[in-house]
Design a protein around this motif. Structure first.
Motif, PDB file in Angstrom:
ATOM      1  N   ALA A  59     -25.951  -8.033 -30.324  1.00 59.64           N
ATOM      2  CA  ALA A  59     -24.655  -7.855 -29.661  1.00 59.64           C
ATOM      3  C   ALA A  59     -23.698  -8.932 -30.140  1.00 59.64           C
ATOM      4  O   ALA A  59     -24.075  -9.879 -30.841  1.00 59.64           O
ATOM      5  CB  ALA A  59     -24.822  -7.921 -28.154  1.00 59.64           C
ATOM      6  N   GLU A  60     -22.434  -8.810 -29.706  1.00 63.01           N
ATOM      7  CA  GLU A  60     -21.388  -9.676 -30.227  1.00 63.01           C
ATOM      8  C   GLU A  60     -21.727 -11.157 -30.066  1.00 63.01           C
ATOM      9  O   GLU A  60     -21.598 -11.949 -30.996  1.00 63.01           O
ATOM     10  CB  GLU A  60     -20.087  -9.354 -29.482  1.00 63.01           C
ATOM     11  CG  GLU A  60     -18.860  -9.858 -30.201  1.00 63.01           C
ATOM     12  CD  GLU A  60     -17.602  -9.544 -29.408  1.00 63.01           C
ATOM     13  OE1 GLU A  60     -16.645 -10.302 -29.524  1.00 63.01           O
ATOM     14  OE2 GLU A  60     -17.610  -8.538 -28.655  1.00 63.01           O
ATOM     15  N   LYS A  61     -22.221 -11.517 -28.855  1.00 62.77           N
ATOM     16  CA  LYS A  61     -22.471 -12.933 -28.572  1.00 62.77           C
ATOM     17  C   LYS A  61     -23.537 -13.525 -29.487  1.00 62.77           C
ATOM     18  O   LYS A  61     -23.365 -14.609 -30.050  1.00 62.77           O
ATOM     19  CB  LYS A  61     -22.907 -13.088 -27.116  1.00 62.77           C
ATOM     20  CG  LYS A  61     -21.894 -13.802 -26.239  1.00 62.77           C
ATOM     21  CD  LYS A  61     -22.289 -13.679 -24.794  1.00 62.77           C
ATOM     22  CE  LYS A  61     -22.612 -15.006 -24.159  1.00 62.77           C
ATOM     23  NZ  LYS A  61     -22.985 -14.852 -22.729  1.00 62.77           N
ATOM     24  N   SER A  62     -24.674 -12.791 -29.628  1.00 58.34           N
ATOM     25  CA  SER A  62     -25.737 -13.347 -30.467  1.00 58.34           C
ATOM     26  C   SER A  62     -25.345 -13.320 -31.938  1.00 58.34           C
ATOM     27  O   SER A  62     -25.668 -14.243 -32.680  1.00 58.34           O
ATOM     28  CB  SER A  62     -27.065 -12.622 -30.247  1.00 58.34           C
ATOM     29  OG  SER A  62     -26.902 -11.411 -29.590  1.00 58.34           O
ATOM     30  N   ARG A  63     -24.642 -12.270 -32.352  1.00 62.47           N
ATOM     31  CA  ARG A  63     -24.191 -12.219 -33.744  1.00 62.47           C
ATOM     32  C   ARG A  63     -23.270 -13.407 -34.062  1.00 62.47           C
ATOM     33  O   ARG A  63     -23.394 -14.037 -35.112  1.00 62.47           O
ATOM     34  CB  ARG A  63     -23.433 -10.924 -34.023  1.00 62.47           C
ATOM     35  CG  ARG A  63     -24.315  -9.733 -34.290  1.00 62.47           C
ATOM     36  CD  ARG A  63     -24.818  -9.737 -35.737  1.00 62.47           C
ATOM     37  NE  ARG A  63     -25.646  -8.568 -36.013  1.00 62.47           N
ATOM     38  CZ  ARG A  63     -26.951  -8.615 -36.233  1.00 62.47           C
ATOM     39  NH1 ARG A  63     -27.574  -9.769 -36.217  1.00 62.47           N
ATOM     40  NH2 ARG A  63     -27.639  -7.534 -36.473  1.00 62.47           N
ATOM     41  N   ALA A  64     -22.359 -13.691 -33.143  1.00 61.48           N
ATOM     42  CA  ALA A  64     -21.436 -14.808 -33.351  1.00 61.48           C
ATOM     43  C   ALA A  64     -22.216 -16.115 -33.425  1.00 61.48           C
ATOM     44  O   ALA A  64     -21.947 -16.974 -34.274  1.00 61.48           O
ATOM     45  CB  ALA A  64     -20.410 -14.857 -32.236  1.00 61.48           C
ATOM     46  N   ALA A  65     -23.224 -16.257 -32.552  1.00 64.01           N
ATOM     47  CA  ALA A  65     -24.021 -17.486 -32.550  1.00 64.01           C
ATOM     48  C   ALA A  65     -24.776 -17.641 -33.856  1.00 64.01           C
ATOM     49  O   ALA A  65     -24.813 -18.720 -34.454  1.00 64.01           O
ATOM     50  CB  ALA A  65     -24.998 -17.465 -31.380  1.00 64.01           C
ATOM     51  N   GLN A  66     -25.371 -16.539 -34.335  1.00 56.04           N
ATOM     52  CA  GLN A  66     -26.120 -16.604 -35.597  1.00 56.04           C
ATOM     53  C   GLN A  66     -25.201 -17.042 -36.732  1.00 56.04           C
ATOM     54  O   GLN A  66     -25.557 -17.907 -37.545  1.00 56.04           O
ATOM     55  CB  GLN A  66     -26.727 -15.236 -35.911  1.00 56.04           C
ATOM     56  CG  GLN A  66     -27.907 -14.888 -35.016  1.00 56.04           C
ATOM     57  CD  GLN A  66     -28.183 -13.389 -34.967  1.00 56.04           C
ATOM     58  OE1 GLN A  66     -27.451 -12.581 -35.509  1.00 56.04           O
ATOM     59  NE2 GLN A  66     -29.259 -13.037 -34.279  1.00 56.04           N
ATOM     60  N   SER A  67     -24.005 -16.452 -36.758  1.00 59.96           N
ATOM     61  CA  SER A  67     -23.065 -16.784 -37.820  1.00 59.96           C
ATOM     62  C   SER A  67     -22.622 -18.251 -37.725  1.00 59.96           C
ATOM     63  O   SER A  67     -22.548 -18.960 -38.732  1.00 59.96           O
ATOM     64  CB  SER A  67     -21.875 -15.840 -37.722  1.00 59.96           C
ATOM     65  OG  SER A  67     -20.904 -16.207 -38.639  1.00 59.96           O
TER      66      SER A  67
END
Lengths: 730, 156
Positions: A89-97
């Motif tokens: 989801a958006e939150k985890s994707r942003a964190a990974q990036s």
């Protein structure tokens, strides 16, 4: 009104959770990252490595868990019932990036010159999850690079992302504090502990564990890019464990060896000796054509000339001085196929019994009449007690040492009995210093103590064995007091350790086959057999056996490549015509082995001292150049495959033996491949006949013990009447 | 008669063209004595470039080799030492070979190169009698050292 839940009951000890809208049921205690992996959901990781304890250092695996205020690290969070996890989801994707952006803030852009480039988890993860562009315009932190941590491993501190995999590996697996982290925050760096050398015999594993190019191999440095290399899965030939590895070559030169995990055998580890010993394969000084002695000089010859000469002289010697005057000794590192052909050449074609393997493994028949390990390497992990008598796995079976440490970590009580300090002493419950000469006495004393105090499993002994009273009578003299005076340890200590051995739970007994000094080996094995039965090491779930040392010692035992009685070509009188394959008695300081030899044939990689003295020299091929099978210390038969071509005119060893056989016997040597040899071998050796040849190349297969069903420890225990006096198995 | 006149007219027209061309500047040249210039982006024989200070640009990363659709490039790298510095940084190409008759002159190597070391030049005439002779080695591809060239040519 109470309504009963209609949901089908999940099996006990499992939890059901939802990851990315998918319902997954996994065992309780599983880490989130593993649960996702089992469902085929990829969570990017750097510091997480299933064989090491989780630390959550790199923050790459952040996932969103419902009802939790912040993102959590999937590598340290155990699953819970009803958990709802989102990895994409958006939150985890942003964190990974973002995490990747931070990891890359100081990572140099030197992928083109980095040896990890092309097989780098940081490259791959950046490609899959990275931000695409950098937000950082500040100069990167730089260090002088690279610095050698040891003669084998170079450290590039700029590339390090501080996952601590190397430090954790060294501490957790071989139990070594050589690597450490110095300084704090963005100034942290990996370093060798002050006052120490990074000389761990397992250091090479840190190269493979490193998820970036911070730790690279010095022997392999800049030799090739990963995409230049061809990988051939094979089996290490440096000791009896038989770890699986990839032979990676380019332009017909072996450039590196990497682990090819076969968890039951090696857990994915290699020792440095196995990993870095390959230069000899590429050596330009190897013998590349047959040589024969003319006018006192070794000169090149054709294969036909050399084979004809050897065959002719073998035949002449046999006719003149008797069949046993022609003898052969083959290295215990040869393949099963070569051993079988060698045995057939001497016993079948020449009618000689003077055939042996070297180094010779003395026979150690267990209580079931089988000379092989009962149980398996993997089973050691589940032991309650492990007794090591006189063995030194760190030196002789290095990767087995890691398994024993793992067993200790799993709660096994290790009893280490050895003449010198042992690497396992720090993790052992009891470490006793006992000279080889006193080991038989100690084993007999413990057996006596257990049977006298009735500490053994009476049901097992009574139901499955015979001869307890006779055994007790032979042991009666071995009192603790007598042992104390022989060994020089206190009687209380010997008794206390002896009682500890008898504790319930699966137990293992591993022993050294050949003790130095004048030892009555029959008494040694009898005492071991008694002790193994009394502590339950020979139960279905136990492990018992003498550790062999060479990669195919077990194969040589199984195929009977040893003379009956004392007719050993290296024991009594030497035969007048001798064929040595991969054996160098002069180099090993056994010059007397060649006394009285009139005609010497040597098959070797290099012109050794023995080869220089030979009348005919055949070039041998290395393990990286041939096909065949090895049997490791736990009866596992594994297949090796040829990677590179042998130098010059050198031919595979099995072909040379076959061609000699063709010249000495009218038939029986019409093999066209090692596979054909295997088929005949499997028909001749019942234990090998049950193996599937296909499985041998895919992790190998243990040949079945007669008293255990399927050879993998999972069969029925059909043994009924052993003899506590040892020797005669029923 | 009409057809005869028609034929004559055709002759006259044809010879007029020939005659007209005879006084124009020819567009063919006497190759190999004379060569026509090629386009600036023409892709011919490869050159391994140097920096102004004479160091080689190539770092032996093999990216050209993996990009090459014809598998015409072979690279072996080695490490720079202080005594033997061939390129900036840690690594240089110890061997660099291009099979000129396998190469399809697509220029992907030039595109892949992270240091702009390999450039396809304007040279296109390099026929030879054996296939082996057309495997160009590093010394045949590397441009001369600008500093040494100045000294060697005895400029000024």
């Amino acid at each position: 009104m109470v309504q009963e839940a209609t949901k089908p009951a999940a099996p006990p000890n499992t939890v059901t959770l939802t990851i990315d809208e998918r319902e997954i049921t996994v065992p309780k205690g599983t880490l989130l990252v593993e649960a996702a992996k089992s469902a085929g959901i990829d969570i990017p990781v750097f510091c997480y490595e299933p064989r090491l304890a989780p630390v959550g250092a790199c923050r790459m695996c952040l996932v969103e868990i419902e009802k939790m205020p912040r993102l959590q690290t999937a590598c340290t969070t155990p699953v819970a019932d009803g958990m709802i996890v989102r990895t994409n989801a958006e939150k985890s994707r942003a964190a990974q990036s973002d995490v990747l952006g931070m990891l890359l803030a100081n990572h140099p852009l030197d992928c083109p010159v980095c040896d990890k480039g092309g097989e780098c988890p940081l490259q791959d993860t950046t490609f899959n999850y990275g931000p695409g562009i950098s937000k950082f315009i500040e100069p990167k932190r730089t260090f002088p690079k690279p610095i050698p941590l040891s003669p084998l491993i170079a450290l590039d501190r700029e590339r390090c992302i501080m996952c601590y995999r190397c430090v954790r590996f060294q501490r957790e697996i071989p139990g070594d504090e050589a690597l450490t982290v110095i300084d704090r925050g963005s100034h942290s760096e990996i370093a060798v502990t002050e006052g120490r050398d990074f000389d761990s015999p397992f250091s090479g594993n840190t190269i493979e564990l490193c998820p970036v190019g911070a730790l690279t191999s010095i022997p392999f440095r800049f030799r090739a890019r990963p995409w230049d290399l061809t990988k051939v899965p094979s089996v290490c030939d440096k000791c009896s464990v038989g770890c699986n590895l990839n032979v990676e070559y380019r332009n017909n030169a072996v450039l590196r060896l990497t682990a090819h995990p076969n968890p039951p055998v090696d857990d994915g580890w290699l020792c440095d000796h196995g990993r870095f010993t390959y230069d000899y394969v590429n050596d330009k000084n190897r013998i590349d054509r047959p040589l024969i002695r003319r006018n006192g000089q070794l000169v090149p010859a054709t294969w036909d000339e050399a084979l004809d000469l050897a065959a002719q002289r073998f035949r002449d010697t046999a006719d003149r001085a008797g069949n046993d005057a022609v003898g052969g000794v083959i290295s215990a590192r040869a393949t099963n196929e070569e051993l079988y052909l060698f045995g057939k050449l001497f016993r079948g074609a020449l009618g000689s019994q003077a055939v042996d393997h070297y180094p010779r493994t003395g026979s150690a028949i267990g209580p079931f009449g089988v000379d092989a390990l009962h149980g398996s390497i993997e089973a050691l992990e589940r032991m309650g007690t492990i007794v090591l008598l006189g063995v030194d796995p760190l030196k002789e079976q290095p990767v087995l040492n890691l398994r024993l440490r793992k067993a200790a970590k799993n709660g096994a009580r290790l009893v280490v009995v050895s003449p010198e300090a042992n690497d396992l002493d720090p993790v052992a419950a009891h470490a006793l210093r006992v000279p080889h000469a006193a080991l038989p006495t100690l084993a007999a004393t413990w057996a006596n103590l257990i049977v006298t105090e009735g500490l053994h499993d009476a049901e097992f002994i009574g139901g499955r064995t015979a001869g307890l009273d006779r055994a007790r009578a032979t042991l009666v003299d071995f009192t603790v007091e007598r042992a104390a005076s022989v060994i020089g340890l206190s009687a209380e200590l010997i008794a206390a350790v002896g009682r500890a051995l008898a504790a319930q739970g699966p137990s293992a007994l591993l022993f050294r086959r050949e003790l130095s000094g004048t030892i009555d080996h029959a008494q040694w094995f009898a005492a071991l057999n008694d002790l193994s039965l009394l502590i339950g090491a020979t139960k279905e779930d136990g492990v018992f056996g003498g550790l062999v040392t060479q990669n195919n010692s077990q194969g040589a035992i199984d195929l009977g490549i040893a003379p009956e009685g004392d007719a050993s070509p290296f024991g009594g009188k030497a035969p007048s015509a001798l064929y040595l394959l991969g054996v160098d008695p002069l180099g090993d300081g056994r010059a007397e082995a060649l006394d009285g030899v009139d005609f010497l044939v040597v098959q070797e990689l290099f012109l050794t001292d023995t080869a220089r003295r030979a009348d005919v020299v055949f070039p041998a091929v290395s393990w990286a150049e041939k096909e065949g099978t090895y049997t490791n210390l736990e009866r596992r038969v594994q297949r090796i495959r040829p990677a590179v071509r042998p130098p010059g005119e050198a031919r595979p060893d099995w072909r040379v033996i076959r061609d000699l056989g063709k010249r000495l016997a009218p038939n029986g040597f019409a093999f066209t491949s090692p596979t054909a040899v295997w088929q005949e071998l499997a028909a001749a050796v019942p234990a090998y006949g049950q193996l599937s040849y296909g499985a041998l190349g895919r992790g190998g297969q243990q040949w079945a013990l007669p008293h255990i069903g399927d050879g993998n420890g999972g069969g029925r225990f059909t043994f009924r009447s052993g003899d506590l006096e040892g020797g005669a198995g029923r | 008669m009409a057809s005869f006149l028609h034929g004559l007219r055709a002759y006259a027209k044809g010879f007029a063209t020939t005659l007209g061309s005879a006084f124009k500047k020819p567009i063919t040249v006497q190759y190999p004595e004379y060569k026509t210039p090629v386009q600036t982006r023409f892709r011919g024989k490869h050159m391994l470039m140097r920096y102004d200070n004479g160091l080689e640009r190539c770092i032996g990363c093999s990216l050209c080799a993996i990009f090459c659709p014809a598998q015409a490039i072979y690279v072996e790298a080695a490490e720079n030492t202080d005594d033997n510095r061939r390129s900036p940084g840690e690594r240089y190409a110890e061997r660099y070979e291009i099979n000129m008759i396998r190469c399809i002159y697509c220029g992907y190597c030039q595109e892949a190169c992270p240091t702009e070391a390999i450039v396809l030049g304007h040279e296109y005439a390099f026929s030879d009698y054996t296939r082996e002779a057309l495997i160009y080695t590093k010394d045949m591809l590397l441009v001369p050292d600008p500093r040494k060239a100045t000294v060697g040519a005895g400029a000024d």
